[in-house]
Design an enzyme around this catalytic site. Structure first.
Site, short mmCIF file in Angstrom:
data_model
loop_
_atom_site.label_atom_id
_atom_site.label_comp_id
_atom_site.label_asym_id
_atom_site.label_seq_id
_atom_site.Cartn_x
_atom_site.Cartn_y
_atom_site.Cartn_z
N ASP A 169 37.49 50.09 30.85
CA ASP A 169 36.78 50.07 29.56
C ASP A 169 35.33 49.61 29.68
O ASP A 169 34.63 49.51 28.68
CB ASP A 169 37.53 49.18 28.56
CG ASP A 169 37.49 47.72 28.96
OD1 ASP A 169 36.85 47.37 29.98
OD2 ASP A 169 38.07 46.90 28.23
N TYR A 278 29.01 45.26 36.64
CA TYR A 278 29.66 44.68 37.83
C TYR A 278 28.82 44.80 39.10
O TYR A 278 29.08 44.09 40.07
CB TYR A 278 31.04 45.32 38.04
CG TYR A 278 32.07 44.76 37.09
CD1 TYR A 278 32.73 43.56 37.37
CD2 TYR A 278 32.39 45.41 35.90
CE1 TYR A 278 33.66 43.03 36.50
CE2 TYR A 278 33.33 44.88 35.02
CZ TYR A 278 33.96 43.69 35.33
OH TYR A 278 34.88 43.16 34.46
P1 NAD Z 1 47.41 38.57 30.65
O1 NAD Z 1 47.78 37.64 31.75
O2 NAD Z 1 47.21 38.03 29.28
O3 NAD Z 1 48.53 39.69 30.54
C1 NAD Z 1 49.14 40.29 31.62
C2 NAD Z 1 50.65 40.33 31.42
O4 NAD Z 1 51.19 41.03 32.54
C3 NAD Z 1 51.32 38.95 31.40
O5 NAD Z 1 52.06 38.80 30.22
C4 NAD Z 1 52.22 38.98 32.63
O6 NAD Z 1 53.45 38.30 32.46
C5 NAD Z 1 52.45 40.48 32.82
N1 NAD Z 1 52.90 40.87 34.15
C6 NAD Z 1 52.51 40.38 35.34
N2 NAD Z 1 53.15 41.01 36.32
C7 NAD Z 1 53.95 41.94 35.75
C8 NAD Z 1 54.87 42.92 36.25
N3 NAD Z 1 55.05 43.07 37.57
N4 NAD Z 1 55.53 43.70 35.36
C9 NAD Z 1 55.35 43.56 34.04
N5 NAD Z 1 54.49 42.65 33.50
C10 NAD Z 1 53.81 41.85 34.36
O7 NAD Z 1 46.12 39.35 31.14
P2 NAD Z 1 44.95 40.08 30.34
O8 NAD Z 1 43.70 39.30 30.53
O9 NAD Z 1 45.38 40.37 28.98
O10 NAD Z 1 44.78 41.41 31.17
C11 NAD Z 1 45.83 42.33 31.38
C12 NAD Z 1 45.46 43.32 32.45
O11 NAD Z 1 44.54 44.27 31.96
C13 NAD Z 1 44.78 42.71 33.69
O12 NAD Z 1 45.20 43.41 34.85
C14 NAD Z 1 43.33 42.97 33.44
O13 NAD Z 1 42.59 42.95 34.62
C15 NAD Z 1 43.43 44.34 32.85
N6 NAD Z 1 42.26 44.83 32.12
C16 NAD Z 1 41.69 45.94 32.63
C17 NAD Z 1 40.62 46.50 32.00
C18 NAD Z 1 39.99 47.70 32.64
O14 NAD Z 1 38.85 48.00 32.37
N7 NAD Z 1 40.66 48.42 33.52
C19 NAD Z 1 40.12 45.93 30.82
C20 NAD Z 1 40.73 44.78 30.32
C21 NAD Z 1 41.83 44.25 30.97
C1 G6P Z 2 35.93 44.43 31.41
C2 G6P Z 2 36.40 45.20 32.62
C3 G6P Z 2 37.84 44.90 32.90
C4 G6P Z 2 38.07 43.42 33.04
C5 G6P Z 2 37.55 42.70 31.82
C6 G6P Z 2 37.59 41.21 32.08
O1 G6P Z 2 36.53 44.88 30.25
O2 G6P Z 2 36.26 46.58 32.47
O3 G6P Z 2 38.24 45.58 34.04
O4 G6P Z 2 39.46 43.15 33.16
O5 G6P Z 2 36.23 43.06 31.57
O6 G6P Z 2 37.28 40.53 30.92
P1 G6P Z 2 37.59 38.98 30.79
O7 G6P Z 2 37.22 38.68 29.39
O8 G6P Z 2 39.06 38.82 31.07
O9 G6P Z 2 36.72 38.30 31.79
MN MN Z 3 37.38 47.61 34.19
#
Ligand code: NAD
Ligand code: G6P
Ligand code: MN
Length: 455
Positions: A169, A278
């Site tokens: 995102d 980044y």
């Molecule tokens: P969070 O810790 O609040 O939530 C993650 C959840 O995943 C937790 O509830 C945890 O118990 C669960 N989990 C861990 N291992 C698991 C498994 N093997 N199977 C099922 N569930 C499992 O984290 P968050 O800050 O809300 O972020 C969630 C994810 O989204 C992270 O990987 C973060 O990096 C990603 N993210 C990616 C983007 C992107 O641009 N690609 C943007 C925002 C968040």
């Molecule tokens: C952006 C990136 C994600 C990352 C997030 C972290 O949205 O695209 O890949 O997980 O930032 O944000 P945070 O608020 O958890 O530092």
């Molecule tokens: Mn990302």
């Protein structure tokens, strides 16, 4: 249709559910399922999800909360993945261990990203296998789980036929900021060209209603010495933030503030393209370490704000029956993944950035590199838009990062200490082989039970 969210206990789940529910007609949503290994966390988040579906939106969508793979994926049409393997406790280690050795400590960049990748590869492959076993044959998995570039490379290597699209995102968040800076209200009329690896790319052109807005944007950034307009910080929707100071836009302070300032610093030297935020971690690694506090990193900020606000808000709702919708994040993050599902399901051919196998799209990058480029999305998946040859500077940076990540994936699969050490040594954030080894050895200890054994 059935939509399953893996990582149902994530802080982003309420926002994603809201975006899905707001598109319930286009997506023909009958049921949303939450699946997480942390039962307690997911049950809490499910409380606010239920409120969104039943009270806030009166959506008529059925909510199912599950703890086993079969009931999570059985007959699912779409699976949205966003798991954080090792949760915030290990994110903190990803950030703090490299910093202790004088290197960038970040969850997806540098050694922290490599460590997080080592934890996530096999759990992600398990998701692919379970989904393939139980879901509908034409299902799609849309993955946000980080580190997305390492995860996508592992999926490509180990499960090349999996029906997964990896996304990020950040570029869309950057476009939100650009729109706010240039006072553009209808951001859907912004079209951009972009190429790179995940969290490692450049906007080469941005147009609004046919006008090239790069020159105006450059002027804005040079004048303000940062790309972080007040209009963005005040936009409640974009922030999902809210009223009190602790709920403020996460980008307004701390580590995020520096990367928006860093856009100005990078463009002062390299003005032709708009860098992904980044890239700061690779181009200003020394400065990042200097302004970091090894005792308090982004993981601490997140635990004290986004996570705390959400769970405090849920507790308050359970006590008083009142929900402050500002406690959960909604907006672009959820809209982006839900809109991608709309494009896949309804064959719209809308344009999205996706992380996908290069196959010649960038002529001077390897055929099998996982790159982030624009594509038209229809029911058969992404149709990638071919790019021009990229300049040597960007290509050199990308090759170093790509090979570091590829070595990491190979090292993880083969259980090879040497390959993983090569991955750490090759990373641009690491100044010497000995530092790489010291960080790696600390990481092995911190990740016990999560990493495969390295020999
Ligand atoms: P969070 O810790 O609040 O939530 C993650 C959840 O995943 C937790 O509830 C945890 O118990 C669960 N989990 C861990 N291992 C698991 C498994 N093997 N199977 C099922 N569930 C499992 O984290 P968050 O800050 O809300 O972020 C969630 C994810 O989204 C992270 O990987 C973060 O990096 C990603 N993210 C990616 C983007 C992107 O641009 N690609 C943007 C925002 C968040
Ligand atoms: C952006 C990136 C994600 C990352 C997030 C972290 O949205 O695209 O890949 O997980 O930032 O944000 P945070 O608020 O958890 O530092
Ligand atoms: Mn990302």
């Amino acid at each position: 249709m059935i939509y399953t969210i893996v990582g149902g206990g994530s802080t982003f789940t309420p926002g994603i559910v809201k975006s899905i529910a707001l598109r319930k007609d286009e997506l023909e949503v009958e049921e949303i399922r939450l699946f997480d290994l942390d039962r307690e966390r997911q049950d809490k988040v499910a409380v606010v999800v239920k409120w969104i579906l039943d009270e806030e939106l009166d959506s008529g969508i059925r909510l199912t909360v599950t703890y086993d793979e079969e009931s999570a994926y059985r007959d699912a049409d779409f699976v949205f993945a966003q798991m954080r393997v090792g949760k915030y406790a290990l994110r903190e280690m990803d950030e703090k261990i490299p910093l202790r050795h004088g290197c960038v400590g970040q969850e997806t960049c540098g050694c922290g990203g490599l460590a997080y990748g080592m934890r996530t590869i096999f759990p992600m492959i398990k998701v692919l296998d379970d989904v393939a076993k139980y879901a509908k044959p034409g299902h799609w998995i849309l993955n946000y789980s980080n580190p997305a570039s390492i995860v996508s490379e592992a999926c490509r290597m180990l499960r090349p036929d999996a029906r997964i699209i990896n996304i990020c995102d950040m570029p869309i968040a950057i476009i939100d900021v650009v729109a706010a800076a240039l006072e553009i209200k209808d951001k859907e009329n912004i079209v951009y060209d972009y190429y790179g690896l995940n969290h490692f790319g450049w906007f080469t052109g941005i147009e609004y209603r046919g006008e090239d807005i790069m020159p105006r944007l450059r002027d804005y950034i040079m004048e303000h010495k940062i790309l972080l307009p007040d209009a963005y910080l005040k936009d409640k929707i974009a922030l999902g933030a809210g009223t009190s100071d602790t709920h403020r836009n996460r980008h307004a302070k701390g580590s995020w503030y520096y990367v928006w300032k860093g856009i100005y610093e990078i463009m002062s030297n390299f003005p032709d393209t708009l860098p992904n935020t980044y890239l700061n971690y690779y181009l200003q690694q020394k400065e990042f370490v200097e302004h970091s506090d090894v005792e308090r990193t982004r993981a601490n900020e997140v635990m004290e704000t986004r996570e705390k606000n959400l769970f405090d808000g849920i507790d308050k709702y359970l006590r008083t029956g009142v929900v402050d919708e500002n406690v959960f994040y909604a907006g672009s993050h959820g809209d982006w993944i839900a809109d991608l599902a709309v494009a896949l399901k309804n064959d719209t051919k809308a344009r999205f950035l996706v992380i996908t196998e290069n196959r010649g799209a960038i002529p001077n990058m390897p055929y099998d590199a996982m790159v982030e480029v624009p594509a038209y999305i229809g029911k058969k998946g992404p149709e990638v838009i071919a790019q021009n040859k990229i300049p040597l500077f960007q290509q050199g940076l990308m090759m170093q990062q790509l090979n570091s990540e590829k070595l990491l994936v190979e090292g993880c699969i083969e259980g090879s200490y040497q390959k993983v050490l090569e991955a750490f040594t090759l990373n641009k954030t690491v100044p010497s082989m000995n530092v790489a080894k010291a960080i790696l050895d600390d990481m092995i200890e911190a990740n016990e039970g999560y990493w495969p054994e390295l020999r």
